[in-house]
Design a protein around this motif. Structure first.
Motif, PDB file in Angstrom:
ATOM      1  N   VAL A   1       0.729  -1.229  -0.007  1.00 24.78           N
ATOM      2  CA  VAL A   1      -0.131   0.095  -0.053  1.00 24.78           C
ATOM      3  C   VAL A   1       0.807   1.158   0.084  1.00 24.78           C
ATOM      4  O   VAL A   1       1.848   1.173   0.793  1.00 24.78           O
ATOM      5  CB  VAL A   1      -0.960  -0.089   1.106  1.00 24.78           C
ATOM      6  N   GLY A   2       0.826   2.288  -1.051  1.00 25.17           N
ATOM      7  CA  GLY A   2       1.532   3.349  -0.965  1.00 25.17           C
ATOM      8  C   GLY A   2       0.673   4.638  -0.737  1.00 25.17           C
ATOM      9  O   GLY A   2      -0.506   4.605  -0.797  1.00 25.17           O
ATOM     10  N   VAL A   3       1.409   5.742  -0.251  1.00 28.08           N
ATOM     11  CA  VAL A   3       0.418   6.900   0.051  1.00 28.08           C
ATOM     12  C   VAL A   3       1.486   8.084  -0.165  1.00 28.08           C
ATOM     13  O   VAL A   3       2.805   7.853   0.205  1.00 28.08           O
ATOM     14  CB  VAL A   3      -0.016   6.937   1.533  1.00 28.08           C
TER      15      VAL A   3
ATOM     16  N   GLY B   1      -0.161  17.333  -3.115  1.00 28.45           N
ATOM     17  CA  GLY B   1      -1.554  16.861  -3.129  1.00 28.45           C
ATOM     18  C   GLY B   1      -1.095  15.484  -2.198  1.00 28.45           C
ATOM     19  O   GLY B   1      -0.208  15.202  -1.901  1.00 28.45           O
ATOM     20  N   SER B   2      -2.300  14.753  -2.318  1.00 26.67           N
ATOM     21  CA  SER B   2      -2.200  13.358  -1.417  1.00 26.67           C
ATOM     22  C   SER B   2      -2.887  12.271  -2.368  1.00 26.67           C
ATOM     23  O   SER B   2      -3.916  12.714  -3.123  1.00 26.67           O
ATOM     24  CB  SER B   2      -2.635  13.345  -0.318  1.00 26.67           C
TER      25      SER B   2
ATOM     26  N   ARG C   1      -6.733   2.470  -6.405  1.00 30.54           N
ATOM     27  CA  ARG C   1      -6.372   4.172  -6.156  1.00 30.54           C
ATOM     28  C   ARG C   1      -7.561   4.832  -5.182  1.00 30.54           C
ATOM     29  O   ARG C   1      -8.780   4.583  -5.691  1.00 30.54           O
ATOM     30  CB  ARG C   1      -6.222   4.483  -7.498  1.00 30.54           C
ATOM     31  N   VAL C   2      -7.224   5.338  -4.091  1.00 28.05           N
ATOM     32  CA  VAL C   2      -7.907   6.438  -3.409  1.00 28.05           C
ATOM     33  C   VAL C   2      -7.437   7.468  -3.137  1.00 28.05           C
ATOM     34  O   VAL C   2      -6.527   7.777  -2.822  1.00 28.05           O
ATOM     35  CB  VAL C   2      -8.262   5.575  -2.044  1.00 28.05           C
TER      36      VAL C   2
ATOM     37  N   ALA D   1      -7.980   2.295   0.903  1.00 26.24           N
ATOM     38  CA  ALA D   1      -7.135   1.375   0.191  1.00 26.24           C
ATOM     39  C   ALA D   1      -6.762   0.237   0.549  1.00 26.24           C
ATOM     40  O   ALA D   1      -6.898  -0.652  -0.155  1.00 26.24           O
ATOM     41  CB  ALA D   1      -5.770   2.309  -0.142  1.00 26.24           C
ATOM     42  N   VAL D   2      -6.510   0.123   1.906  1.00 25.57           N
ATOM     43  CA  VAL D   2      -5.980  -1.228   2.331  1.00 25.57           C
ATOM     44  C   VAL D   2      -7.516  -1.997   2.444  1.00 25.57           C
ATOM     45  O   VAL D   2      -7.301  -3.283   2.020  1.00 25.57           O
ATOM     46  CB  VAL D   2      -5.660  -0.877   4.052  1.00 25.57           C
TER      47      VAL D   2
END
Length: 279
Positions: free
Chosen positions: A92-94, A99-100, A113-114, A216-217
């Motif tokens: 999981v990437g963030v 931005g985010s 993608r969230v 996302a998880v």
């Protein structure tokens, strides 16, 4: 040998395809020059570009870079791919920079993608969100004529303003309002080490971002201790406290990671991807 190259904006969605392609080509050539490369054309180039999850945009950028002969083989991938290359799957990437966005790849190849909705509709925990909230607090203090808090003083210093009118003018007369506001976040991250108000603001935004990561998880069918968390972007890389709050909030939601990988330079992920493609 290694080299680093920098150029202008490389986001084709925000700045147009031609300008983004020119910037990417310039950055690649600057990196080759800095590395002292004898060959003008490397064997492989992996370009992680914002907006490249859109197949039409990815193909258009791919064609532009192929025409520029940046490498014998060039591969354009979405901007999240470097984060998958540097951590053990599932990942999981963030990213929390200006931005985010959060993204996840479970057992298969599909990517969830969230977020990433932009500053008008989302960008929780981003530099923009932090800067906006800090500026709102500063403007409220200025309007009420209160003695200015350290955070309000930091906002004024960041925008080189001395009063309410100057603060508003610095934002609304800027050619890059989003970037101008996000730039304030750097001062807030620094101040949060010693100032409770700034620390509380960062904590609140980290919790909001954790909500995006949790989605996302969950959407990827993962759970607590069943994935690697790959984090990047100026806010997450620059503030250990912000990262800690994010991870703590994920644990509170029963979706904490098995390990955390801090991606300080996504270009390293592109190199890892290129190495894999070359076998």
């Amino acid at each position: 040998m290694h080299g680093v190259g920098e150029a202008g904006p490389g986001n084709p969605m925000s700045h147009g395809l031609d300008r983004a392609a020119d910037s990417i080509v310039s950055a690649i050539r600057a990196a080759l020059s800095a590395a002292g490369a004898q060959q003008p054309e490397p064997a492989m180039a992996v370009v992680a570009a914002a907006g490249a999850a859109n197949d039409t945009l990815r193909r258009a950028l791919q064609q532009a870079l192929d025409a520029a002969n940046v490498a014998a083989t060039c591969r354009v991938v979405p901007d999240y791919e470097p984060f998958f290359s540097l951590a053990a799957p599932p990942v999981v990437g963030v990213i929390a920079g200006t931005g985010s966005v959060a993204f996840a790849r479970g057992a298969g190849t599909d990517v969830v993608r969230v977020g990433g909705w932009g500053y008008l509709l989302g960008d929780e925990g981003s530099g923009y969100a932090i800067g906006r909230e800090a500026l709102r607090a500063a403007l409220a203090e200025l309007e009420l004529g209160r003695s200015l808090s350290p955070m309000a003083q930091a906002c004024l210093a960041a925008l080189q303003a001395s009063d309410r009118a100057g603060l508003l003018a610095a934002v609304y007369k800027s050619d890059d309002q989003r970037g101008r506001i996000a730039g304030v976040a750097r001062r807030i991250v620094e101040l949060a080490r010693t100032d409770q108000q700034a620390a509380a603001l960062l904590q609140a935004e980290a919790v909001r971002l954790a909500g995006v990561v949790h989605q996302a998880v969950t959407a990827a069918g993962l759970g607590a201790g069943r994935y690697s968390l790959s984090v990047g972007g100026g806010i997450l890389v620059g503030s250990a406290e912000f990262r800690a709050t994010l991870i703590e909030s994920l644990s509170d939601r029963q979706s904490g990671p098995a390990e955390v990988v801090v991606v300080r330079d996504p270009a390293v992920g592109c190199l890892a991807a290129a190495h894999g493609l070359l076998g």
